[in-house]
Design an enzyme around this catalytic site. Structure first.
Site, PDB file in Angstrom:
ATOM      1  N   ASP A  51      36.607  25.400  23.791  1.00  0.00           N
ATOM      2  CA  ASP A  51      35.936  24.970  22.565  1.00  0.00           C
ATOM      3  C   ASP A  51      34.862  23.934  22.868  1.00  0.00           C
ATOM      4  O   ASP A  51      35.137  22.858  23.383  1.00  0.00           O
ATOM      5  CB  ASP A  51      36.961  24.393  21.589  1.00  0.00           C
ATOM      6  CG  ASP A  51      37.946  25.445  21.120  1.00  0.00           C
ATOM      7  OD1 ASP A  51      37.507  26.427  20.498  1.00  0.00           O
ATOM      8  OD2 ASP A  51      39.156  25.290  21.380  1.00  0.00           O
TER       9      ASP A  51
ATOM     10  N   THR B 226      42.483  25.148  27.717  1.00  0.00           N
ATOM     11  CA  THR B 226      42.020  24.809  26.370  1.00  0.00           C
ATOM     12  C   THR B 226      43.136  24.264  25.487  1.00  0.00           C
ATOM     13  O   THR B 226      44.300  24.641  25.655  1.00  0.00           O
ATOM     14  CB  THR B 226      41.408  26.060  25.699  1.00  0.00           C
ATOM     15  OG1 THR B 226      41.074  25.768  24.344  1.00  0.00           O
ATOM     16  CG2 THR B 226      42.394  27.229  25.711  1.00  0.00           C
ATOM     17  N   SER B 227      42.774  23.432  24.552  1.00  0.00           N
ATOM     18  CA  SER B 227      43.735  22.901  23.594  1.00  0.00           C
ATOM     19  C   SER B 227      44.078  23.916  22.500  1.00  0.00           C
ATOM     20  O   SER B 227      45.044  23.728  21.766  1.00  0.00           O
ATOM     21  CB  SER B 227      43.195  21.620  22.956  1.00  0.00           C
ATOM     22  OG  SER B 227      43.002  20.635  23.950  1.00  0.00           O
TER      23      SER B 227
ATOM     24  N   ASP C 107      33.292  19.452  27.626  1.00  0.00           N
ATOM     25  CA  ASP C 107      32.244  18.947  26.734  1.00  0.00           C
ATOM     26  C   ASP C 107      32.630  17.638  26.067  1.00  0.00           C
ATOM     27  O   ASP C 107      31.765  16.962  25.509  1.00  0.00           O
ATOM     28  CB  ASP C 107      31.951  19.971  25.626  1.00  0.00           C
ATOM     29  CG  ASP C 107      33.096  20.074  24.624  1.00  0.00           C
ATOM     30  OD1 ASP C 107      32.868  19.790  23.430  1.00  0.00           O
ATOM     31  OD2 ASP C 107      34.214  20.410  25.031  1.00  0.00           O
TER      32      ASP C 107
ATOM     33  N   ASP D   6      37.047  24.331  30.055  1.00  0.00           N
ATOM     34  CA  ASP D   6      37.476  24.160  28.672  1.00  0.00           C
ATOM     35  C   ASP D   6      36.833  25.297  27.872  1.00  0.00           C
ATOM     36  O   ASP D   6      35.849  25.907  28.326  1.00  0.00           O
ATOM     37  CB  ASP D   6      36.992  22.790  28.174  1.00  0.00           C
ATOM     38  CG  ASP D   6      37.143  22.617  26.683  1.00  0.00           C
ATOM     39  OD1 ASP D   6      38.277  22.777  26.188  1.00  0.00           O
ATOM     40  OD2 ASP D   6      36.140  22.343  26.003  1.00  0.00           O
TER      41      ASP D   6
ATOM     42  N   LYS E 257      45.114  16.925  26.018  1.00  0.00           N
ATOM     43  CA  LYS E 257      44.089  16.062  26.582  1.00  0.00           C
ATOM     44  C   LYS E 257      43.935  14.814  25.700  1.00  0.00           C
ATOM     45  O   LYS E 257      44.042  14.943  24.480  1.00  0.00           O
ATOM     46  CB  LYS E 257      42.754  16.816  26.664  1.00  0.00           C
ATOM     47  CG  LYS E 257      42.828  18.137  27.423  1.00  0.00           C
ATOM     48  CD  LYS E 257      41.547  18.951  27.245  1.00  0.00           C
ATOM     49  CE  LYS E 257      41.675  20.335  27.836  1.00  0.00           C
ATOM     50  NZ  LYS E 257      40.473  21.159  27.615  1.00  0.00           N
TER      51      LYS E 257
END
Length: 220
Positions: free
Chosen positions: A10, A108-109, A166, A8, A141
Site C-alpha cells: 500500500d 504488507t499490513s 513509502d 511494501d 509495523k
C-alpha cells in the site's frame, strides 16, 4: 550484498493510501465524526487490530471505532474497483530486479485476500516468491516482526534483504529488522529520521534497480 527485495504494497506498489484517506473521511461523515489527517497518517503501516485500537484511543468509543473502521473498508473496497492505480515504475522495477537475479517478496499490513486481489488486478502477483501479510503477525509495523517472517519465508538472512517502503512506520520496521531500506514517499514526506534510516530516498520506483545496484556495490 543484496539478494532479495521485499516490497511494501500500500502506497509503494499500488496507490491505495489515498483511497484509504477517502474511506476514512467518508465513513466519518456518515457516522457523524471526523478522523483528522494526522491520525489517518499515523495508521499507515499498522495492522487492522492496531488501527482499531488507535482509533478507539482517539474517539474514546470502541464500538464507534470498529464501525468507522469497517465502513471505511467498505468504501475503500468499492473505490478500488474504479480508482486503484499502480504506482509509476512498478513493472519496470520488477522486471529489472528479476533480470538481475533478485528474489522478490511482498510484506504488507493488509490481509491476504486484499493483497492477492490488488496484486492480481495489475498482473504482478506471480512476480513475488512470497507474501507476508498483516494478519500473520501480532504486532504490525513499525515492529520488525513482519519483516523477520518475510526473511524466514525466503530462507535468507535479513542483512541480504532490501526493503522498499513509502511510510515512516514501514521504514522503521525494515531498519529494525536489520535490512537495507529504500523509501519512495507517497502521502508522507520524509523526515531527517527517514534520511538516517534509509540507504536512499527515491522519487519513483523507476530509480530503484540502479539504486540497489549502487548500494550493493558499495557494500560489497
Amino acid at each position: 550484498m543484496i539478494d532479495a527485495v521485499i516490497f511494501d504494497m500500500d502506497g509503494t506498489l499500488v496507490d491505495s493510501e489515498r483511497l484509504g484517506f477517502t474511506g476514512w473521511r467518508e465513513a466519518g461523515k456518515r457516522l457523524g465524526t471526523t478522523i483528522p489527517d494526522d491520525i489517518m497518517r499515523s495508521f499507515i503501516g499498522h495492522n487492522a487490530a492496531e488501527v482499531v485500537a488507535m482509533c478507539t484511543d482517539y474517539l474514546g468509543d470502541a464500538d464507534l471505532a470498529q464501525r468507522i473502521f469497517d465502513l471505511h473498508w467498505d468504501i475503500r473496497r468499492e473505490r478500488t474497483t474504479t480508482d486503484l492505480t499502480l504506482l509509476p515504475g512498478v513493472h519496470e522495477a520488477l522486471s529489472a530486479l528479476k533480470a538481475a537475479g533478485m528474489r522478490l517478496a511482498v510484506c504488507t499490513s493488509s490481509n491476504r485476500p486484499i493483497t492477492e486481489s490488488n496484486l492480481s488486478r495489475f498482473g504482478i502477483l506471480d512476480a513475488f516468491e512470497s507474501i507476508t501479510c498483516g494478519d500473520e503477525v501480532e504486532r504490525g509495523k513499525p515492529n520488525p516482526q513482519i519483516y523477520a517472517i518475510a526473511a524466514q519465508k525466503l530462507g535468507v538472512s535479513p542483512d541480504v534483504c532490501a526493503v522498499v517502503e513509502d511510510s515512516p512506520n514501514g521504514v522503521r520496521a525494515g531498519y529494525a529488522a536489520g535490512m537495507t531500506v529504500f523509501m519512495v514517499p507517497n502521502v508522507i514526506e520524509p523526515t531527517q529520521e527517514m534520511v538516517e534510516k534509509t540507504a536512499r530516498i527515491l522519487g519513483t520506483l523507476h530509480e530503484l534497480p540502479a539504486a540497489i545496484a549502487e548500494v550493493a556495490g558499495a557494500q560489497g
